[in-house]
Scaffold this motif. Structure first.
Motif, PDB file in Angstrom:
ATOM      1  N   VAL A 264       0.865  -1.185   0.000  1.00  0.00           N
ATOM      2  CA  VAL A 264       0.000   0.000   0.000  1.00  0.00           C
ATOM      3  C   VAL A 264       0.899   1.232   0.000  1.00  0.00           C
ATOM      4  CG1 VAL A 264      -1.881   1.225   1.135  1.00  0.00           C
ATOM      5  CG2 VAL A 264      -1.732  -1.271   1.330  1.00  0.00           C
ATOM      6  N   ALA A 265       0.902   1.949  -1.113  1.00  0.00           N
ATOM      7  CA  ALA A 265       1.751   3.134  -1.249  1.00  0.00           C
ATOM      8  C   ALA A 265       1.259   4.248  -0.320  1.00  0.00           C
ATOM      9  CB  ALA A 265       1.731   3.618  -2.697  1.00  0.00           C
ATOM     10  N   PRO A 266       2.127   5.208   0.015  1.00  0.00           N
ATOM     11  CA  PRO A 266       1.709   6.332   0.867  1.00  0.00           C
ATOM     12  C   PRO A 266       0.479   7.035   0.308  1.00  0.00           C
ATOM     13  CG  PRO A 266       4.088   6.328   0.607  1.00  0.00           C
ATOM     14  CD  PRO A 266       3.567   5.279  -0.325  1.00  0.00           C
ATOM     15  N   ARG A 267      -0.431   7.402   1.198  1.00  0.00           N
ATOM     16  CA  ARG A 267      -1.681   8.051   0.841  1.00  0.00           C
ATOM     17  C   ARG A 267      -1.817   9.368   1.601  1.00  0.00           C
ATOM     18  NH1 ARG A 267      -2.118   3.576  -1.830  1.00  0.00           N
ATOM     19  NH2 ARG A 267      -4.139   2.682  -2.412  1.00  0.00           N
ATOM     20  N   PRO A 268      -2.689  10.274   1.133  1.00  0.00           N
ATOM     21  CA  PRO A 268      -3.034  11.445   1.953  1.00  0.00           C
ATOM     22  C   PRO A 268      -3.566  10.984   3.304  1.00  0.00           C
ATOM     23  CG  PRO A 268      -3.859  11.706  -0.286  1.00  0.00           C
ATOM     24  CD  PRO A 268      -3.363  10.292  -0.182  1.00  0.00           C
ATOM     25  N   ILE A 269      -3.382  11.806   4.327  1.00  0.00           N
ATOM     26  CA  ILE A 269      -3.640  11.384   5.701  1.00  0.00           C
ATOM     27  C   ILE A 269      -5.079  10.930   5.932  1.00  0.00           C
ATOM     28  CG2 ILE A 269      -4.149  13.735   6.507  1.00  0.00           C
ATOM     29  CD1 ILE A 269      -2.204  11.025   8.461  1.00  0.00           C
ATOM     30  N   ARG A 270      -6.064  11.554   5.288  1.00  0.00           N
ATOM     31  CA  ARG A 270      -7.458  11.135   5.476  1.00  0.00           C
ATOM     32  C   ARG A 270      -7.703   9.765   4.845  1.00  0.00           C
ATOM     33  NH1 ARG A 270     -10.717  13.530   9.084  1.00  0.00           N
ATOM     34  NH2 ARG A 270     -12.388  12.503   7.931  1.00  0.00           N
ATOM     35  N   GLU A 271      -7.185   9.560   3.653  1.00  0.00           N
ATOM     36  CA  GLU A 271      -7.346   8.267   2.987  1.00  0.00           C
ATOM     37  C   GLU A 271      -6.615   7.175   3.760  1.00  0.00           C
ATOM     38  OE1 GLU A 271      -6.501   6.211  -1.387  1.00  0.00           O
ATOM     39  OE2 GLU A 271      -6.303   8.387  -1.132  1.00  0.00           O
ATOM     40  N   PHE A 272      -5.431   7.494   4.247  1.00  0.00           N
ATOM     41  CA  PHE A 272      -4.667   6.549   5.056  1.00  0.00           C
ATOM     42  C   PHE A 272      -5.451   6.162   6.311  1.00  0.00           C
ATOM     43  CE2 PHE A 272      -1.161   6.142   8.353  1.00  0.00           C
ATOM     44  CZ  PHE A 272      -0.824   4.838   8.015  1.00  0.00           C
ATOM     45  N   SER A 273      -6.067   7.145   6.964  1.00  0.00           N
ATOM     46  CA  SER A 273      -6.853   6.879   8.171  1.00  0.00           C
ATOM     47  C   SER A 273      -8.021   5.952   7.871  1.00  0.00           C
ATOM     48  CB  SER A 273      -7.374   8.194   8.762  1.00  0.00           C
ATOM     49  OG  SER A 273      -6.312   9.053   9.105  1.00  0.00           O
ATOM     50  N   ALA A 274      -8.692   6.192   6.748  1.00  0.00           N
ATOM     51  CA  ALA A 274      -9.827   5.346   6.374  1.00  0.00           C
ATOM     52  C   ALA A 274      -9.380   3.912   6.124  1.00  0.00           C
ATOM     53  CB  ALA A 274     -10.521   5.920   5.145  1.00  0.00           C
ATOM     54  N   LEU A 275      -8.227   3.744   5.474  1.00  0.00           N
ATOM     55  CA  LEU A 275      -7.717   2.391   5.240  1.00  0.00           C
ATOM     56  C   LEU A 275      -7.382   1.704   6.561  1.00  0.00           C
ATOM     57  CD1 LEU A 275      -5.399   2.893   2.123  1.00  0.00           C
ATOM     58  CD2 LEU A 275      -7.675   1.856   2.200  1.00  0.00           C
ATOM     59  N   LEU A 276      -6.792   2.439   7.484  1.00  0.00           N
ATOM     60  CA  LEU A 276      -6.504   1.861   8.797  1.00  0.00           C
ATOM     61  C   LEU A 276      -7.787   1.391   9.480  1.00  0.00           C
ATOM     62  CD1 LEU A 276      -3.845   4.313  10.332  1.00  0.00           C
ATOM     63  CD2 LEU A 276      -3.444   2.042   9.372  1.00  0.00           C
ATOM     64  N   SER A 277      -8.835   2.186   9.364  1.00  0.00           N
ATOM     65  CA  SER A 277     -10.088   1.875  10.073  1.00  0.00           C
ATOM     66  C   SER A 277     -10.725   0.578   9.591  1.00  0.00           C
ATOM     67  CB  SER A 277     -11.085   3.030   9.911  1.00  0.00           C
ATOM     68  OG  SER A 277     -11.624   3.058   8.600  1.00  0.00           O
ATOM     69  N   GLY A 278     -10.364   0.126   8.389  1.00  0.00           N
ATOM     70  CA  GLY A 278     -10.959  -1.090   7.845  1.00  0.00           C
ATOM     71  C   GLY A 278     -10.206  -2.361   8.176  1.00  0.00           C
ATOM     72  N   LEU A 279      -9.138  -2.258   8.972  1.00  0.00           N
ATOM     73  CA  LEU A 279      -8.317  -3.425   9.298  1.00  0.00           C
ATOM     74  C   LEU A 279      -8.840  -4.166  10.527  1.00  0.00           C
ATOM     75  CD1 LEU A 279      -4.796  -1.782   8.840  1.00  0.00           C
ATOM     76  CD2 LEU A 279      -5.837  -3.482   7.316  1.00  0.00           C
ATOM     77  N   ASP A 280      -8.496  -5.444  10.612  1.00  0.00           N
ATOM     78  CA  ASP A 280      -8.788  -6.241  11.807  1.00  0.00           C
ATOM     79  C   ASP A 280      -7.639  -6.175  12.806  1.00  0.00           C
ATOM     80  OD1 ASP A 280     -11.354  -7.419  10.958  1.00  0.00           O
ATOM     81  OD2 ASP A 280     -10.120  -8.343   9.390  1.00  0.00           O
ATOM     82  N   LEU A 281      -6.454  -5.785  12.332  1.00  0.00           N
ATOM     83  CA  LEU A 281      -5.281  -5.653  13.197  1.00  0.00           C
ATOM     84  C   LEU A 281      -4.244  -4.818  12.466  1.00  0.00           C
ATOM     85  CD1 LEU A 281      -3.688  -6.523  15.790  1.00  0.00           C
ATOM     86  CD2 LEU A 281      -2.798  -8.438  14.441  1.00  0.00           C
ATOM     87  N   PHE A 282      -3.542  -3.970  13.218  1.00  0.00           N
ATOM     88  CA  PHE A 282      -2.447  -3.184  12.648  1.00  0.00           C
ATOM     89  C   PHE A 282      -1.215  -3.408  13.508  1.00  0.00           C
ATOM     90  CE2 PHE A 282      -0.008   0.823  12.054  1.00  0.00           C
ATOM     91  CZ  PHE A 282       0.162   0.753  10.678  1.00  0.00           C
ATOM     92  N   ALA A 283      -0.103  -3.793  12.873  1.00  0.00           N
ATOM     93  CA  ALA A 283       1.141  -4.087  13.587  1.00  0.00           C
ATOM     94  C   ALA A 283       2.219  -3.098  13.175  1.00  0.00           C
ATOM     95  CB  ALA A 283       1.594  -5.515  13.294  1.00  0.00           C
ATOM     96  N   SER A 284       2.945  -2.588  14.162  1.00  0.00           N
ATOM     97  CA  SER A 284       3.944  -1.559  13.887  1.00  0.00           C
ATOM     98  C   SER A 284       4.832  -1.386  15.107  1.00  0.00           C
ATOM     99  CB  SER A 284       3.237  -0.234  13.568  1.00  0.00           C
ATOM    100  OG  SER A 284       4.129   0.862  13.574  1.00  0.00           O
ATOM    101  N   VAL A 285       5.980  -0.757  14.893  1.00  0.00           N
ATOM    102  CA  VAL A 285       6.749  -0.254  16.028  1.00  0.00           C
ATOM    103  C   VAL A 285       6.002   0.955  16.592  1.00  0.00           C
ATOM    104  CG1 VAL A 285       8.956  -1.061  15.126  1.00  0.00           C
ATOM    105  CG2 VAL A 285       8.139   1.228  14.513  1.00  0.00           C
TER     106      VAL A 285
END
Length: 357
Positions: A264-285
């Motif tokens: 998933v290439a970098p997105r504008p912050i609002r679009e990125f937020s929406a994509l995050l909201s559709g996940l079942d889990l997000f893993a990161s440092v």
């Protein structure tokens, strides 16, 4: 050389104390206990810092529903807040601020509001000259902050820093210091139906768990992209749909060609937020995207190497933090923990602050 720089900084702070200084307050004067205009300053260019401020602003709105609230933030992430209706967003561009005319214009705008209160939301452990300076520019009657060398120069109602609590909780406690009663907050970010619809279309109709993996990070917080790719490949083999979020530095690493993994290439912050909201889990440092996902109530798996897991604890209810030395932690441990989170029943409380020993 460093001693000279330190001396110049101290002289500069002394000048600011003389210029901005006003009588230090022990408490809020009676005539100002019901503020009509409030400024909140969190204008440094760190996404995580902005996200940590959102519960405070939401709680402030609930406590003072009739007050005019202005939230002064960095231009870089102002777009994130465009759908928030409880306050007006003003922006600060640090590069443009090098021009004295820009500072004078901002000073004019701030002083024209005649703020009753200003909250300088600098981290008590890592104080921000920018935030405190902007609070001073506001000339608000009461400028509230945690004690620090910068706050002493620009603010006039100071409190001892809170300890042993997350940064977003520390900000809420600052509000409680001046307005008794627990700072309550609900949803801190609002996505439109259209934004959520677009995110759902991006992910499609797959019934497999959707896991986001972030390859980025800063400095010592970062884990090698190769390790995250190993995690992603294991999760894909175990039946997950994995989405690799990356920044410019990780672009070459993101194309794996492995079935079940989508870069998933970098997105504008609002679009990125929406994509995050559709996940079942997000893993990161420990990172801005991790805290943004948690603010959107997405279950998160944080891998912390150098970060304080108490101070930088995500705000969401569904969070798991792994604290381990980079030399010890391996990809299989992270992937197995991700599967454990995904397989938990909804009624079961997620593990919080789990450490791998």
């Amino acid at each position: 050389m460093k001693s000279v720089e330190r001396t110049l900084k101290n002289l500069g702070l002394g000048f600011f104390r003389l210029f901005f200084g006003s009588e230090t307050l022990a408490s809020i004067p009676e005539r100002l206990k019901n503020p009509k205009r409030i400024l909140v300053v969190r204008a440094d260019a760190r996404l995580g810092n902005l996200v940590f401020s959102l519960p405070f602003v939401a709680a402030l709105r609930k406590k003072f529903p009739q007050a005019e609230i202005i939230f002064l933030v960095s231009t870089q992430f102002a777009e994130l807040l465009k759908n928030e209706s409880g306050y007006e967003v003003w922006t600060f561009n640090k590069k443009k601020a090098r021009n004295p005319l820009c500072i004078l214009d901002l000073m004019r705008r701030l002083s024209s509001k005649q703020f009753d209160w200003c909250f300088d939301l600098s981290s008590p452990q890592s104080p921000s000259f920018t935030n405190s300076f902007l609070a001073g520019l506001s000339r608000a009657a009461v400028r509230i902050a945690y004690q620090s060398k910068f706050a002493e120069a620009f603010d006039n109602l100071l409190f001892e820093p809170e300890k042993d609590s997350a940064l977003w909780e520390q900000f809420l406690k600052l509000l409680e210091r001046v307005s008794p009663g627990k700072g309550e907050f609900g949803r801190v970010l609002n996505l439109t139906a259209e934004e959520r619809k677009n995110a759902a279309e991006f992910y499609g109709q797959s019934s497999s768990p959707k896991v986001g993996v972030f390859l980025g990070g800063r400095g010592g917080k970062k884990w090698e992209a190769e390790k995250w790719l190993e995690v992603a490949e294991m999760l894909a083999r175990w039946g997950c749909s994995v989405f690799l979020f990356y920044g410019p530095d990780e672009k070459e690493m993101s194309s794996t060609g492995v079935p079940g993994i989508t870069p998933v290439a970098p997105r504008p912050i609002r679009e990125f937020s929406a994509l995050l909201s559709g996940l079942d889990l997000f893993a990161s440092v420990d990172s801005g995207p991790l805290h943004l996902a948690s603010a959107l109530n997405v279950p998160v798996l944080g891998v912390y190497f150098t970060s304080d897991p108490v101070r930088f604890l995500p705000m969401g209810k569904r969070k798991t933090i792994l604290t381990e030395n980079k030399a010890v932690l391996n990809s299989e441990q992270v992937a197995e923990m991700a599967m454990e989170i995904l397989e938990e029943k909804p009624a079961r409380r997620p593990i919080v602050g789990a450490g791998l020993k």
